[in-house]
Write a protein that holds these residues in place. Structure first.
Motif, PDB file in Angstrom:
ATOM      1  N   LEU A 230       0.804  -1.218   0.000  1.00  0.00           N
ATOM      2  CA  LEU A 230       0.000   0.000   0.000  1.00  0.00           C
ATOM      3  C   LEU A 230       0.842   1.276   0.000  1.00  0.00           C
ATOM      4  O   LEU A 230       0.293   2.367  -0.077  1.00  0.00           O
ATOM      5  N   GLU A 231       2.147   1.148   0.087  1.00  0.00           N
ATOM      6  CA  GLU A 231       3.002   2.299   0.330  1.00  0.00           C
ATOM      7  C   GLU A 231       2.813   3.422  -0.691  1.00  0.00           C
ATOM      8  O   GLU A 231       2.827   4.597  -0.336  1.00  0.00           O
ATOM      9  N   ALA A 232       2.626   3.100  -1.943  1.00  0.00           N
ATOM     10  CA  ALA A 232       2.551   4.120  -2.988  1.00  0.00           C
ATOM     11  C   ALA A 232       1.134   4.640  -3.211  1.00  0.00           C
ATOM     12  O   ALA A 232       0.924   5.488  -4.080  1.00  0.00           O
ATOM     13  N   TYR A 233       0.190   4.155  -2.424  1.00  0.00           N
ATOM     14  CA  TYR A 233      -1.211   4.468  -2.657  1.00  0.00           C
ATOM     15  C   TYR A 233      -1.800   5.369  -1.573  1.00  0.00           C
ATOM     16  O   TYR A 233      -1.499   5.200  -0.377  1.00  0.00           O
ATOM     17  N   ALA A 234      -2.644   6.275  -1.991  1.00  0.00           N
ATOM     18  CA  ALA A 234      -3.565   6.899  -1.047  1.00  0.00           C
ATOM     19  C   ALA A 234      -4.676   5.896  -0.779  1.00  0.00           C
ATOM     20  O   ALA A 234      -5.033   5.097  -1.656  1.00  0.00           O
ATOM     21  N   VAL A 235      -5.222   5.924   0.423  1.00  0.00           N
ATOM     22  CA  VAL A 235      -6.239   4.946   0.803  1.00  0.00           C
ATOM     23  C   VAL A 235      -7.446   5.664   1.393  1.00  0.00           C
ATOM     24  O   VAL A 235      -7.304   6.609   2.169  1.00  0.00           O
ATOM     25  N   GLY A 236      -8.596   5.209   1.007  1.00  0.00           N
ATOM     26  CA  GLY A 236      -9.833   5.767   1.544  1.00  0.00           C
ATOM     27  C   GLY A 236     -10.704   4.689   2.151  1.00  0.00           C
ATOM     28  O   GLY A 236     -10.624   3.518   1.764  1.00  0.00           O
ATOM     29  N   TRP A 237     -11.500   5.101   3.120  1.00  0.00           N
ATOM     30  CA  TRP A 237     -12.554   4.242   3.660  1.00  0.00           C
ATOM     31  C   TRP A 237     -13.895   4.812   3.212  1.00  0.00           C
ATOM     32  O   TRP A 237     -14.130   6.021   3.333  1.00  0.00           O
ATOM     33  N   PHE A 238     -14.739   3.937   2.748  1.00  0.00           N
ATOM     34  CA  PHE A 238     -16.088   4.284   2.329  1.00  0.00           C
ATOM     35  C   PHE A 238     -17.065   3.368   3.062  1.00  0.00           C
ATOM     36  O   PHE A 238     -16.688   2.302   3.538  1.00  0.00           O
ATOM     37  N   ARG A 239     -18.299   3.780   3.121  1.00  0.00           N
ATOM     38  CA  ARG A 239     -19.333   2.916   3.699  1.00  0.00           C
ATOM     39  C   ARG A 239     -20.601   3.015   2.867  1.00  0.00           C
ATOM     40  O   ARG A 239     -20.851   4.018   2.203  1.00  0.00           O
ATOM     41  N   GLN A 240     -21.372   1.951   2.949  1.00  0.00           N
ATOM     42  CA  GLN A 240     -22.639   1.925   2.218  1.00  0.00           C
ATOM     43  C   GLN A 240     -23.690   1.226   3.063  1.00  0.00           C
ATOM     44  O   GLN A 240     -23.503   0.069   3.462  1.00  0.00           O
TER      45      GLN A 240
END
Length: 130
Positions: free
Chosen positions: A31-41
């Protein structure tokens, strides 16, 4: 292709806390090179952006409904992204998804929509109920 795995969901009473985790599966990558998001539904609702973090771990950004209650962190050495959820409410119930963005950056003036993230996990259920 990066494969994301979420964990940590479950049933919690209102006012309680949970910590969700996101990592990669097997040898699919880091994951080092990535921005990460949390989403919910939630059932019958659109996918909502909850929190996001840039590839370096800062800055972070939050949806208005969770600001000051949820906290996102990224540990590149451990290849993990966490979502600490405090003071949970019934309206926090839903399936929570981790998503990765190859661009690596996030915006702090607004939450990036789901379409800005290329890679998604399968989701983990969070239920807040007494």
């Amino acid at each position: 292709q990066l494969q994301l795995v979420e964990s940590g969901g479950g049933l919690v009473q209102p006012g309680g806390s949970l910590r969700l985790s996101c990592t990669t599966s097997g040898a699919s990558g880091s994951l080092e090179a990535y921005a990460v998001g949390w989403f919910r539904q939630a059932p019958g609702k659109e996918r909502e952006a909850v929190a996001c973090v840039s590839k370096q771990g800062l800055p972070t950004n939050y949806g208005e409904s969770v600001r000051s209650r949820f906290f996102i962190s990224k540990d590149n050495a451990a290849n993990m992204v966490y979502l600490q959820m405090n003071n949970l409410k019934s309206e926090d119930t839903g399936v929570y998804y981790c998503a990765a963005r190859g661009e690596g950056w996030i915006t702090i003036s607004t939450m990036l929509p789901p379409s800005e993230y290329e890679i998604w996990g399968q989701g983990t259920q969070v239920t807040v109920s007494s």
